[in-house]
Design a protein around this motif. Structure first.
Motif, PDB file in Angstrom:
ATOM      1  N   VAL A  76       0.830  -1.211   0.000  1.00  0.00           N
ATOM      2  CA  VAL A  76       0.000   0.000   0.000  1.00  0.00           C
ATOM      3  C   VAL A  76       0.860   1.255   0.000  1.00  0.00           C
ATOM      4  O   VAL A  76       1.936   1.291   0.598  1.00  0.00           O
ATOM      5  CB  VAL A  76      -0.944   0.049   1.221  1.00  0.00           C
ATOM      6  N   LEU A  77       0.328   2.258  -0.670  1.00  0.00           N
ATOM      7  CA  LEU A  77       0.931   3.575  -0.704  1.00  0.00           C
ATOM      8  C   LEU A  77      -0.129   4.561  -0.248  1.00  0.00           C
ATOM      9  O   LEU A  77      -1.306   4.244  -0.298  1.00  0.00           O
ATOM     10  CB  LEU A  77       1.347   3.913  -2.136  1.00  0.00           C
ATOM     11  N   PRO A  78       0.281   5.768   0.147  1.00  0.00           N
ATOM     12  CA  PRO A  78      -0.751   6.700   0.621  1.00  0.00           C
ATOM     13  C   PRO A  78      -1.832   7.002  -0.401  1.00  0.00           C
ATOM     14  O   PRO A  78      -2.964   7.270  -0.038  1.00  0.00           O
ATOM     15  CB  PRO A  78       0.038   7.967   0.946  1.00  0.00           C
ATOM     16  N   TYR A  79      -1.487   6.944  -1.677  1.00  0.00           N
ATOM     17  CA  TYR A  79      -2.498   7.342  -2.652  1.00  0.00           C
ATOM     18  C   TYR A  79      -3.017   6.185  -3.479  1.00  0.00           C
ATOM     19  O   TYR A  79      -3.764   6.387  -4.423  1.00  0.00           O
ATOM     20  CB  TYR A  79      -1.942   8.431  -3.575  1.00  0.00           C
ATOM     21  N   ALA A  80      -2.614   4.979  -3.193  1.00  0.00           N
ATOM     22  CA  ALA A  80      -3.137   3.834  -3.955  1.00  0.00           C
ATOM     23  C   ALA A  80      -2.775   2.560  -3.230  1.00  0.00           C
ATOM     24  O   ALA A  80      -1.832   2.528  -2.438  1.00  0.00           O
ATOM     25  CB  ALA A  80      -2.555   3.803  -5.357  1.00  0.00           C
ATOM     26  N   ALA A 148       4.713   1.710   1.939  1.00  0.00           N
ATOM     27  CA  ALA A 148       5.765   2.602   1.471  1.00  0.00           C
ATOM     28  C   ALA A 148       5.179   3.986   1.251  1.00  0.00           C
ATOM     29  O   ALA A 148       3.993   4.139   0.995  1.00  0.00           O
ATOM     30  CB  ALA A 148       6.373   2.088   0.177  1.00  0.00           C
ATOM     31  N   VAL A 149       6.044   4.982   1.353  1.00  0.00           N
ATOM     32  CA  VAL A 149       5.563   6.337   1.141  1.00  0.00           C
ATOM     33  C   VAL A 149       5.441   6.628  -0.351  1.00  0.00           C
ATOM     34  O   VAL A 149       4.529   7.299  -0.804  1.00  0.00           O
ATOM     35  CB  VAL A 149       6.522   7.340   1.813  1.00  0.00           C
TER      36      VAL A 149
ATOM     37  N   LYS B  81      -9.464   9.784  -3.861  1.00  0.00           N
ATOM     38  CA  LYS B  81      -8.269   9.801  -3.010  1.00  0.00           C
ATOM     39  C   LYS B  81      -8.514   9.053  -1.707  1.00  0.00           C
ATOM     40  O   LYS B  81      -7.662   8.291  -1.246  1.00  0.00           O
ATOM     41  CB  LYS B  81      -7.913  11.257  -2.666  1.00  0.00           C
ATOM     42  N   ASN B  84      -8.596   5.325  -2.170  1.00  0.00           N
ATOM     43  CA  ASN B  84      -7.287   4.734  -2.362  1.00  0.00           C
ATOM     44  C   ASN B  84      -6.470   4.700  -1.090  1.00  0.00           C
ATOM     45  O   ASN B  84      -5.591   3.857  -0.940  1.00  0.00           O
ATOM     46  CB  ASN B  84      -6.512   5.520  -3.427  1.00  0.00           C
ATOM     47  N   SER B  85      -6.751   5.627  -0.176  1.00  0.00           N
ATOM     48  CA  SER B  85      -5.934   5.665   1.033  1.00  0.00           C
ATOM     49  C   SER B  85      -6.455   4.734   2.101  1.00  0.00           C
ATOM     50  O   SER B  85      -5.908   4.668   3.192  1.00  0.00           O
ATOM     51  CB  SER B  85      -5.892   7.088   1.584  1.00  0.00           C
ATOM     52  N   GLY B  87      -6.349   1.573   2.255  1.00  0.00           N
ATOM     53  CA  GLY B  87      -5.496   0.435   2.578  1.00  0.00           C
ATOM     54  C   GLY B  87      -4.373   0.817   3.512  1.00  0.00           C
ATOM     55  O   GLY B  87      -3.660  -0.047   4.020  1.00  0.00           O
ATOM     56  N   LEU B  88      -4.197   2.115   3.748  1.00  0.00           N
ATOM     57  CA  LEU B  88      -2.994   2.559   4.449  1.00  0.00           C
ATOM     58  C   LEU B  88      -2.985   2.207   5.923  1.00  0.00           C
ATOM     59  O   LEU B  88      -1.970   1.826   6.477  1.00  0.00           O
ATOM     60  CB  LEU B  88      -2.866   4.073   4.274  1.00  0.00           C
ATOM     61  N   PRO B  91      -2.753  -2.305   7.592  1.00  0.00           N
ATOM     62  CA  PRO B  91      -1.637  -3.104   8.102  1.00  0.00           C
ATOM     63  C   PRO B  91      -1.288  -2.773   9.550  1.00  0.00           C
ATOM     64  O   PRO B  91      -0.921  -3.661  10.320  1.00  0.00           O
ATOM     65  CB  PRO B  91      -0.474  -2.727   7.187  1.00  0.00           C
ATOM     66  N   TYR B 179       0.013  13.655   1.048  1.00  0.00           N
ATOM     67  CA  TYR B 179       0.626  12.944   2.158  1.00  0.00           C
ATOM     68  C   TYR B 179       1.758  13.765   2.772  1.00  0.00           C
ATOM     69  O   TYR B 179       1.986  13.722   3.979  1.00  0.00           O
ATOM     70  CB  TYR B 179       1.145  11.588   1.689  1.00  0.00           C
ATOM     71  N   PHE B 258       5.205   6.735  11.972  1.00  0.00           N
ATOM     72  CA  PHE B 258       4.693   6.413  10.645  1.00  0.00           C
ATOM     73  C   PHE B 258       3.201   6.084  10.723  1.00  0.00           C
ATOM     74  O   PHE B 258       2.404   6.521   9.894  1.00  0.00           O
ATOM     75  CB  PHE B 258       5.474   5.233  10.070  1.00  0.00           C
ATOM     76  N   CYS B 262       0.137   8.015   8.775  1.00  0.00           N
ATOM     77  CA  CYS B 262      -0.743   7.301   7.851  1.00  0.00           C
ATOM     78  C   CYS B 262      -2.194   7.400   8.287  1.00  0.00           C
ATOM     79  O   CYS B 262      -3.091   7.669   7.468  1.00  0.00           O
ATOM     80  CB  CYS B 262      -0.351   5.821   7.770  1.00  0.00           C
ATOM     81  N   PHE B 265      -3.525  10.834   7.637  1.00  0.00           N
ATOM     82  CA  PHE B 265      -3.798  11.075   6.227  1.00  0.00           C
ATOM     83  C   PHE B 265      -5.163  10.530   5.847  1.00  0.00           C
ATOM     84  O   PHE B 265      -5.991  11.224   5.243  1.00  0.00           O
ATOM     85  CB  PHE B 265      -2.694  10.422   5.397  1.00  0.00           C
TER      86      PHE B 265
END
Lengths: 201, 325
Positions: A76-80, A148-149, B81, B84-85, B87-88, B91, B179, B258, B262, B265
């Motif tokens: 995962v990334l912040p935007y996807a 990851a960022v 947006k 998509n975020s 999933g952040l 984890p 972000y 971190f 996240c 965000f």
């Protein structure tokens, strides 16, 4: 008549949105934190307690007794979400201690990532990404979460810009005065040299 | 206001009997008509007041409809947006679990709200939940502080909890949310505020009409260690090998920071979506109300107009018949 037509057009998207819930939202798992809700209803009886992230997540499967054949990866990334519960054979991540390979049945680990190349191996195909930094959690049930960022596929990187950036940051390091500037320049050098080796190596 | 207008125009106010019983049930501020004596003794019934009101209500309707369209387009942009975020933060919850009922000494409540108004009740809900969490975590040797994002929560919390506010951040949505911006914000908060547990209060976006108040908990590395040693939900954390770094504590510190950035965000994006969705429904109901009001005013207007025509006719006819007979 025009007003009524525009009203109908305005009403329809709302109805459609009401009927169709968020497609990417996970179904709410009923496990909410019982102690929290109890404590809340005791102190504030008039309001419903707020929801917690646990109720929005699907529970993970427990650790199987035998090692599973495939590794399930969430990248995962912040935007996807690059990869969501994808079953792969192996993943190589750039941890701070070096390149780390993750196979199914890997011991549970928390590792911090440094800028480098991440490769996902699925059968015969391999996808490479350059990640800036982040974390990887490997769970005992062969689930790997990579957060990851920033991550880009390697073909999107421009060699010339990388070289220019490396030169720029090296000169910044030599001209840096405060510790903060030195640290920033050092970070720039690390990232760019990693990019360089990713593109050449 | 109507009385002042009448006085200004030098007309005498005498209520009409017929429309009054019907409109009095609805809303009193509507003063439908007024009679006045003209110079020759002719009675006019003026519809000016009703017409003015109709014009202003129609303008309001247009404005609220436009605001709704604007909110809808903004929602579409932020929604992708936010989706998509999502999933952040999963984890982190999968690894560290979710312990909103953790018992710590220093709590920090991060309330996320909007800067602009006219978005329904979401900001009040967030503030109520924040105050509830404050109450829940109050006790001897425990302290709770607020970090406020957004003007609306600031206005509400500054009134009675002024001494507990650590940090106020506004104008978050001036530039499109990214972000980088949120991580800088998270860094600021972590630097300036001492915390054992951070509780982020926001409205999670489910659909255009449903926003669920949610609280996400981020624990400091010391508390994570304490909870994992004492067993319970975080008990398996000890079984995780920690790669890299000199000490486990260092990695956990980075992990906590971190995680906070996240979760922040995602929370900020979800709240922005909820704000636009709430504004859409608020403006929609407002334009519908304006439409209803306009219908009622139109009926009153027509009735008054017809009554004045009838009065004129009656006078003419009675005058004519008086001349004849």
């Amino acid at each position: 008549m025009l007003r009524r037509a525009s009203m109908l057009l305005a009403c329809r998207p709302i109805l459609a949105a009401r009927a169709r819930p968020f497609s990417t939202d996970l179904p709410a798992a009923p496990s909410a934190d019982a102690t929290f809700t109890e404590a809340w209803t005791k102190v504030i009886p008039n309001m419903d307690p707020p929801k917690t992230p646990l109720s929005f997540m699907q529970p993970r499967p427990p650790t199987p007794s035998s090692i599973p054949s495939k590794l399930t990866v969430n990248f995962v990334l912040p935007y996807a979400s690059e990869l969501a519960t994808k079953e792969v054979d192996m993943v190589i991540v750039p941890a701070t201690t070096g390149q780390m390979g993750i196979l199914p049945g890997h011991v549970a680990t928390i590792a911090e990532l440094k800028p480098g190349v991440l490769s996902v191996h699925e059968g015969s195909e391999m996808t490479k990404y350059f990640v800036s930094s982040g974390f990887v959690f490997i769970h005992a049930n062969s689930f790997a979460d990579i957060i990851a960022v920033e991550a880009v596929p390697l073909d999107r990187l421009d060699v010339n810009l990388v070289q220019k950036g490396l030169a720029e940051f090296t000169s910044k390091l030599s001209s840096a005065t405060t510790d903060l500037e030195k640290a920033e320049a050092q970070i720039g050098i690390d990232v760019h040299s990693a990019l360089n080796s990713a593109l050449t190596g | 206001m109507a009385m002042a207008a009448l006085r200004r125009e030098g007309r005498r106010f005498a209520p009409l009997i017929s429309p009054r019983p019907i409109t009095a049930v609805r809303s009193s501020p509507i003063v439908p008509t007024h009679e006045y004596e003209g110079p020759i003794g002719v009675r006019y019934i003026s519809t000016q007041v009703v017409r003015n009101r109709m014009k202003s209500v129609k303008n309001i309707q247009k404005i609220t409809k436009a605001m709704k369209m604007v909110a809808a387009s903004k929602l579409r942009a932020v929604q992708t947006k936010a989706e998509n975020s999502r999933g952040l933060w999963q984890p982190f919850t999968a690894l560290l679990g979710d312990l909103p009922s953790v018992d710590v000494k220093k709590n920090v409540v991060v309330t996320i709200s909007s800067d602009k108004g006219l978005c329904g009740g979401i900001n009040s809900t967030s503030v109520k939940i924040s105050k509830g969490i404050y109450k829940l975590n109050s006790g001897p040797e425990k302290e709770t502080k607020y970090v406020i994002l957004g003007e609306k929560a600031k206005a509400q919390l500054i009134r009675d909890s002024k001494k507990d506010i650590e940090l106020i951040i506004t104008e978050l949505q001036k530039n499109p949310l990214s972000y980088t911006q949120v991580s800088v914000l998270a860094d600021e908060i972590l630097k300036n505020v001492e915390y054992d547990a951070l509780r982020i209060v926001f409205n999670k976006f489910h659909s255009v009409v449903s926003f669920v108040p949610t609280v996400s908990t981020v624990l400091s590395p010391e508390i994570v260690e304490r909870e994992s040693e004492s067993g319970g939900k975080l008990g398996e954390l000890d079984s995780y090998e920690v790669e890299g770094g000199e000490t486990k504590g260092e990695i956990l510190q980075n992990l906590a920071e971190f995680q906070f950035s996240c979760v922040m965000f995602n929370a900020v994006l979800e709240n922005a979506c909820s704000e636009q969705g709430a504004r859409m429904s608020a403006m929609d109901s407002s334009s519908r109300n304006a439409g209803d009001m306009l219908d009622r005013l139109t009926l009153t207007y027509n009735r008054t107009r017809q009554a004045s025509i009838t009065t004129e006719l009656i006078e003419i006819i009675s005058g004519a018949s008086a001349l004849e007979g």
